[in-house]
Design an enzyme around this catalytic site. Structure first.
Site, PDB file in Angstrom:
ATOM      1  N   GLN A 113       0.834  -1.202   0.000  1.00 37.42           N
ATOM      2  CA  GLN A 113       0.000   0.000   0.000  1.00 37.42           C
ATOM      3  C   GLN A 113       0.873   1.259   0.000  1.00 37.42           C
ATOM      4  O   GLN A 113       2.044   1.207   0.390  1.00 37.42           O
ATOM      5  CB  GLN A 113      -0.914  -0.010   1.224  1.00 37.42           C
ATOM      6  CG  GLN A 113      -1.917  -1.171   1.213  1.00 37.42           C
ATOM      7  CD  GLN A 113      -2.762  -1.209   2.471  1.00 37.42           C
ATOM      8  OE1 GLN A 113      -2.246  -1.082   3.574  1.00 37.42           O
ATOM      9  NE2 GLN A 113      -4.065  -1.365   2.300  1.00 37.42           N
ATOM     10  N   HIS A 131      13.183  -4.341  -0.034  1.00 39.14           N
ATOM     11  CA  HIS A 131      12.935  -4.286  -1.479  1.00 39.14           C
ATOM     12  C   HIS A 131      13.763  -5.378  -2.161  1.00 39.14           C
ATOM     13  O   HIS A 131      14.978  -5.478  -1.931  1.00 39.14           O
ATOM     14  CB  HIS A 131      13.337  -2.920  -2.028  1.00 39.14           C
ATOM     15  CG  HIS A 131      12.968  -2.739  -3.471  1.00 39.14           C
ATOM     16  ND1 HIS A 131      11.682  -2.495  -3.880  1.00 39.14           N
ATOM     17  CD2 HIS A 131      13.724  -2.777  -4.602  1.00 39.14           C
ATOM     18  CE1 HIS A 131      11.655  -2.389  -5.195  1.00 39.14           C
ATOM     19  NE2 HIS A 131      12.873  -2.551  -5.662  1.00 39.14           N
ATOM     20  N   ASP A 167      11.213   4.155  -3.927  1.00 42.97           N
ATOM     21  CA  ASP A 167      12.389   3.314  -3.663  1.00 42.97           C
ATOM     22  C   ASP A 167      13.692   4.096  -3.819  1.00 42.97           C
ATOM     23  O   ASP A 167      14.694   3.578  -4.324  1.00 42.97           O
ATOM     24  CB  ASP A 167      12.412   2.096  -4.616  1.00 42.97           C
ATOM     25  CG  ASP A 167      11.144   1.277  -4.531  1.00 42.97           C
ATOM     26  OD1 ASP A 167      10.524   1.261  -3.451  1.00 42.97           O
ATOM     27  OD2 ASP A 167      10.775   0.643  -5.530  1.00 42.97           O
ATOM     28  N   TRP A 596      28.327 -59.131  -6.959  1.00 40.02           N
ATOM     29  CA  TRP A 596      26.992 -59.706  -7.011  1.00 40.02           C
ATOM     30  C   TRP A 596      26.434 -60.077  -5.639  1.00 40.02           C
ATOM     31  O   TRP A 596      25.276 -60.503  -5.550  1.00 40.02           O
ATOM     32  CB  TRP A 596      26.980 -60.940  -7.916  1.00 40.02           C
ATOM     33  CG  TRP A 596      28.155 -61.873  -7.763  1.00 40.02           C
ATOM     34  CD1 TRP A 596      29.222 -61.962  -8.600  1.00 40.02           C
ATOM     35  CD2 TRP A 596      28.374 -62.850  -6.734  1.00 40.02           C
ATOM     36  NE1 TRP A 596      30.108 -62.926  -8.164  1.00 40.02           N
ATOM     37  CE2 TRP A 596      29.602 -63.498  -7.017  1.00 40.02           C
ATOM     38  CE3 TRP A 596      27.667 -63.256  -5.610  1.00 40.02           C
ATOM     39  CZ2 TRP A 596      30.129 -64.508  -6.216  1.00 40.02           C
ATOM     40  CZ3 TRP A 596      28.178 -64.265  -4.802  1.00 40.02           C
ATOM     41  CH2 TRP A 596      29.402 -64.877  -5.107  1.00 40.02           C
ATOM     42  N   ARG A 654      33.910 -61.583 -15.835  1.00 39.26           N
ATOM     43  CA  ARG A 654      35.333 -61.548 -15.494  1.00 39.26           C
ATOM     44  C   ARG A 654      36.174 -60.893 -16.588  1.00 39.26           C
ATOM     45  O   ARG A 654      37.074 -60.114 -16.324  1.00 39.26           O
ATOM     46  CB  ARG A 654      35.849 -62.959 -15.212  1.00 39.26           C
ATOM     47  CG  ARG A 654      35.310 -63.538 -13.915  1.00 39.26           C
ATOM     48  CD  ARG A 654      35.813 -64.958 -13.714  1.00 39.26           C
ATOM     49  NE  ARG A 654      37.254 -64.985 -13.521  1.00 39.26           N
ATOM     50  CZ  ARG A 654      37.862 -64.807 -12.359  1.00 39.26           C
ATOM     51  NH1 ARG A 654      37.156 -64.535 -11.289  1.00 39.26           N
ATOM     52  NH2 ARG A 654      39.159 -64.874 -12.256  1.00 39.26           N
ATOM     53  N   CYS A 732      31.740 -60.159   2.079  1.00 41.91           N
ATOM     54  CA  CYS A 732      33.168 -59.853   1.948  1.00 41.91           C
ATOM     55  C   CYS A 732      33.894 -59.900   3.287  1.00 41.91           C
ATOM     56  O   CYS A 732      35.092 -60.181   3.335  1.00 41.91           O
ATOM     57  CB  CYS A 732      33.362 -58.501   1.283  1.00 41.91           C
ATOM     58  SG  CYS A 732      32.497 -57.169   2.105  1.00 41.91           S
ATOM     59  N   SER A 830      36.373 -68.829   0.800  1.00 44.19           N
ATOM     60  CA  SER A 830      35.332 -69.639   0.148  1.00 44.19           C
ATOM     61  C   SER A 830      34.242 -68.757  -0.437  1.00 44.19           C
ATOM     62  O   SER A 830      33.622 -69.086  -1.437  1.00 44.19           O
ATOM     63  CB  SER A 830      34.705 -70.612   1.147  1.00 44.19           C
ATOM     64  OG  SER A 830      33.901 -69.915   2.093  1.00 44.19           O
TER      65      SER A 830
END
Length: 922
Positions: A113, A131, A167, A596, A654, A732, A830
């Site tokens: 306003q 602003h 401004d 895998w 592989r 692993c 293994s």
């Protein structure tokens, strides 16, 4: 436990200075509106100031502005004047009510306003205004729009002292930010102008309270004033360059919206981005009056052309009736058939009808044809509607954009239902699914390159096998060398030229979090795929294979904006004022080759850190377990990852053409590999010869587990079983050899045999199964040969050692005792459900340590004892990257993981993993 010690004699060499700023509390009037005004108001109250009055706009459709609602809740006086002036003159009664508050300062955050000077100048400290531009540039009400329309490289905000100009008052404080190439009014506001603007406004008040606020006159040089952007003056002038068109469209996005006449009606354009000039677009021509050439409706959106021949891409279009569509759907608009709702979906629709009714209070009844916006809804109502949907259906992830694109109640419900069913087509991702094993699991099976699922060069495929019964699951595309080159080129472009390389770290983190959310939504599907493709028991796959993968992405999402460099003290720092600092920068294209045994989890361990650091990825899953990797690619695309950031290439094993090409490729800057030591050595050599690319290797293991007689026997048996048989021994860090103290050896073996007899072997999808099939036929054959060798060498086979007589690749859980140090099974891994036990004599701690360390591997190890001194002594002397004490297999995303010796180097997980994905520059 890691202890960080400091010498007790060390003294702090710096004295501590506490500076106390006395902050004067003021009486403040807040004059403004919106969420921004609300946040400023809340922060000023937190600072201890007294808000003597809030002056805001009148209620709209019976709803108070957020600033008014917040103040009313706190009991603060709220004034909702329709106007402050009539015919340029202040309204005396309004000014009187304002002055009665006794305000010492006016704070005006986004005040819409015109406030009379009698109010501006009245307080002791005057008035300050927020602003959204770097004044004096872009004075006026559409500052953000014009920042973008003019293509400014810098934007920001100003807090200035109000005067009688537009401004023009003296500057108190300014903050600037970079304007991103594809910023819109909404994005720059949310990213910077709103959050930092609130902070800046509050800081300005703090400076005033401390008596330190400057008044810097605005220069006239560089000052601009542009008109207010309204729909009437937002029409597109096509006689401009592509960049100028892009700036005009994004500068008017979302409000008021840049528009043009297309097919005889006004069409508004949203979501513009510049297109690489070298990109050729294939699509259906769309004639646009005044444009230099027809647009192209492509699967990515509407491609438009400037008068310089360059192109831009528009994502969304809105018609005069308010209907918004994806630009790619222009010629298919309105052609999609309505989906038939289930009873559950009908109940959801009625819940949402009630929500619409609660929002659209001026509508007597919500019909299928009711339009959300034509019925009076505003932008805040969109936010509320999206949140209401989340409360009732968390799996329906709506964006504000979805509401704008489905404005009628019927279209909105249809859109929600499609999302609930997973049928929404984000980013026009085309997926050729396979329904595996006659289950309701949808699985992509092609390569994923540059954001698209594509066939391999020459259409080459192979069959991936279900280890439960040995049957084929589906045909999977088999990547060739040319496919690797395409993927690396896409990853390089995404890193160097694309959106990903320009994205700030916090937004990158949000994207990774979104990916984790999608993985969580699809966790049962991912676990089912993992069970079918790798043989993992479903319950373990759900918790570990998938569960830890989700945790990994969440963890690294949090690291995105926390990777920091440092400053370095140097001799020339004074008096020459030289400064040296390090900056951590992403490496670039990272290649990843995974094994895998944990297909999805190994992908997550390596990919999450790469993405968090800002790199792009080309990943080769193991040939025998590709399916969760390509499903992951689909979820990443759905999450919104830019094209080229993630690329997935199922390929040969592989003697891998794919792995070799990734090792040799000059544009790959780092390669991460998990697998055998033999292949790891070959990869390391190739990476050195090609372009000295960085390498991290997690290789073989023969992890020792030492069990002393003073252990907790129940726990040692339970965890000893886990150390070997977890994930069918395809682990692993599995304990490759157990050393059990002589005095408890027989008891320990007896207890283990009893527990092994309880293990249920069967279909991994059966929730009661403990032990599923081995991963693939070649591995099963290797285990049979491994156990035959153990028997030939004289070890005692207590139980197991054979293939289970049933379809599929099932192997009996196996136990060997009397294993001597020279035997093959004592030295070689293994990678299966084979427990190998050796005795050691009581009291011979150093001897058992020597035997445990007599291996070229050093990935993990463990010790069980109640003696803390012994535990520390042994753990310090075991040559392994991880030492478990009175537990086993307890990995965590925050703990670094990697090995010594020929188990490789480099770390997965933890902060260190993220840091190694950067290169440091000075």
């Amino acid at each position: 436990t890691s202890l960080h010690r400091r010498d007790s004699k060390e003294k702090l060499s710096h004295s501590l200075v506490f500076e106390k700023n006395i902050l004067k509390k003021m009486k403040i009037a807040v004059i403004g509106q919106s969420l921004f005004g609300q946040e400023v108001y809340k922060e000023l109250r937190k600072e201890g100031h007294t808000i003597v009055g809030v002056f805001t706009i009148p209620d709209k459709d019976g709803k108070a502005d957020p600033l008014a609602a917040e103040a009313e809740k706190d009991g603060v006086s709220v004034f909702k004047f329709p106007r402050w002036r009539v015919k340029g003159q202040a309204i005396p009664e309004v000014v009187a009510q304002y002055k009665a508050t006794g305000a010492e300062l006016n704070v005006m955050p986004f005040c819409s306003q015109f406030i009379p000077m009698e109010v501006i100048d009245h307080p002791k400290h005057g008035s300050i205004i927020y602003h959204p531009s770097l004044l004096p540039r872009h004075r006026g009400a559409s500052a953000i729009n014009w920042t973008l329309i003019h293509g400014d490289k810098k934007g920001g905000f100003t807090v200035f002292w109000a005067d009688d100009g537009l401004d023009t008052g003296p500057v108190l404080l300014q903050r600037e930010c970079d304007v991103e190439p594809n910023d819109t009014v909404n994005t720059i506001y949310k990213r910077f102008l709103f959050p930092e603007g609130v902070k800046g406004t509050v800081e300005a008040v703090r400076l005033i309270a401390q008596g330190k606020a400057p008044r810097i006159p605005q220069p006239e040089e560089g000052a601009t004033y542009e008109c207010i952007q309204k729909k009437d003056n937002a029409k597109i002038d096509w006689n401009q360059s592509a960049e100028a068109l892009h700036n005009w469209i994004r500068g008017n996005d979302k409000v008021p919206g840049a528009w043009a006449e297309v097919d005889g009606q006004k069409v508004t354009f949203y979501g513009s981005s510049l297109v690489d000039n070298g990109t050729t677009a294939n699509g259906q021509p769309l004639d646009i009056p005044g444009a230099s050439r027809p647009g192209l409706v492509t699967k990515s959106g509407l491609v438009l052309f400037g008068n310089d021949g360059k192109a831009l891409l528009v994502k969304n279009l809105q018609f005069e009736d308010g209907k918004m569509i994806a630009a790619a759907q222009y010629f298919r608009s309105g052609s999609s058939a309505a989906v038939e709702l289930t009873e559950e979906e009908k109940a959801f629709a009625e819940q949402m009808r009630a929500v619409w009714q609660s929002i659209l209070t001026n509508v007597a009844q919500i019909e299928d044809s009711t339009d959300f916006f034509k019925s009076g809804a505003a932008s805040m109502d969109v936010v509320r509607l999206v949140e209401e949907v989340k409360l009732r259906a968390s799996s329906c992830q709506l964006q504000n954009e979805d509401v704008y694109m489905n404005t009628s109640f019927q279209d909105f419900i249809q859109m929600c239902v499609r999302k609930l069913r997973g049928e929404d087509d984000e980013e026009e991702l085309v997926v050729d699914y396979k329904n595996i094993n006659n289950m309701t699991v949808k699985m992509p099976h092609q390569l994923f390159i540059n954001g698209e699922f594509v066939d391999a060069e020459g259409g080459k495929t192979y069959k991936t096998i279900n280890p439960t019964d040995g049957t084929a699951i589906c045909d999977v595309s088999l990547a060739q060398i040319s496919d690797v080159d395409k993927a690396v080129a896409a990853a390089k472009e995404a890193f160097e030229e694309g959106e990903w390389g320009k994205m700030n770290p916090r937004d990158r983190g949000r994207l990774i979090h979104k990916l984790a959310d999608l993985m969580e939504e699809h966790q049962e599907e991912l676990a089912t795929i993992e069970a079918i493709d790798s043989g993992a028991v479903y319950t373990l796959a759900l918790k570990t294979h998938v569960g830890m993968s989700i945790q990994t992405f969440r963890y690294f999402a949090g690291w995105c904006d926390k990777i920091q460099g440092c400053t370095i003290p140097i001799n020339q720092a004074r008096p020459n004022r030289n400064l040296t600092f390090t900056k951590r920068e992403p490496i670039g294209v990272c290649a990843i080759v995974i094994p895998w045994n944990y297909p999805l989890m190994m992908l997550a361990w390596k990919t999450a850190a790469c993405l968090a650091a800002g790199n792009t990825v080309v990943l080769k899953p193991a040939q025998v377990t590709p399916l969760t990797a390509v499903k992951f690619a689909e979820l990443a695309a759905r999450a919104g990852f830019p094209k080229g950031v993630i690329n997935i290439l199922p390929g040969s094993g592989r003697s891998s053409l794919v792995g070799q090409r990734l090792s040799d490729h000059p544009d790959v800057r780092k390669l991460g590999f998990t697998g055998s030591t033999e292949i790891g050595k070959h990869i390391m050599k190739s990476c050195a010869v090609s372009n000295v690319k960085k390498v991290s290797l997690e290789l073989g293991g023969k992890s020792p587990l030492i069990i002393f007689s003073d252990c907790d026997m129940d726990k040692a048996v339970r965890m000893g079983m886990s150390s070997v048989f977890f994930n069918k021994g395809e682990n692993c860090i599995a304990a490759g050899r157990l050393f059990v103290e002589e005095s408890i050896h027989d008891q320990f073996v007896k207890r283990v045999v009893e527990e092994m007899k309880k293990m249920r072997i069967g279909d991994p999808l059966d929730r009661s199964t403990d032990h599923g099939p081995q991963n693939h036929k070649a591995h099963l054959d290797k285990l049979v040969e491994y156990c035959q060798t153990g028997v030939k060498e004289g070890a005692t086979l207590v139980c197991g050692g054979k293939q289970v007589q049933r379809p599929g690749f099932f192997f009996e859980p196996t136990l060997f005792t009397d294993v001597q140090d020279h035997m093959y099974i004592a030295q070689e891994e293994s990678f299966g459900p084979v427990m190998i036990i050796s005795k050691f004599k009581s009291g011979e701690v150093d001897d058992v340590l020597r035997r445990a360390n007599a291996t070229e591997y050093g990935l993990a190890s463990g010790v069980f004892t109640r003696d803390i001194s012994k535990a520390l002594y042994v753990s310090e002397r075991l040559n392994a990257g991880t030492v478990f004490v009175n537990t086993y297999n307890k990995t965590d995303v925050a703990a670094p993981f990697g090995g010594f010796k020929q188990s490789g180097f480099g770390k997965d997980l933890g902060e260190q993993s993220c840091r190694t994905k950067f290169t440091s520059g000075v």
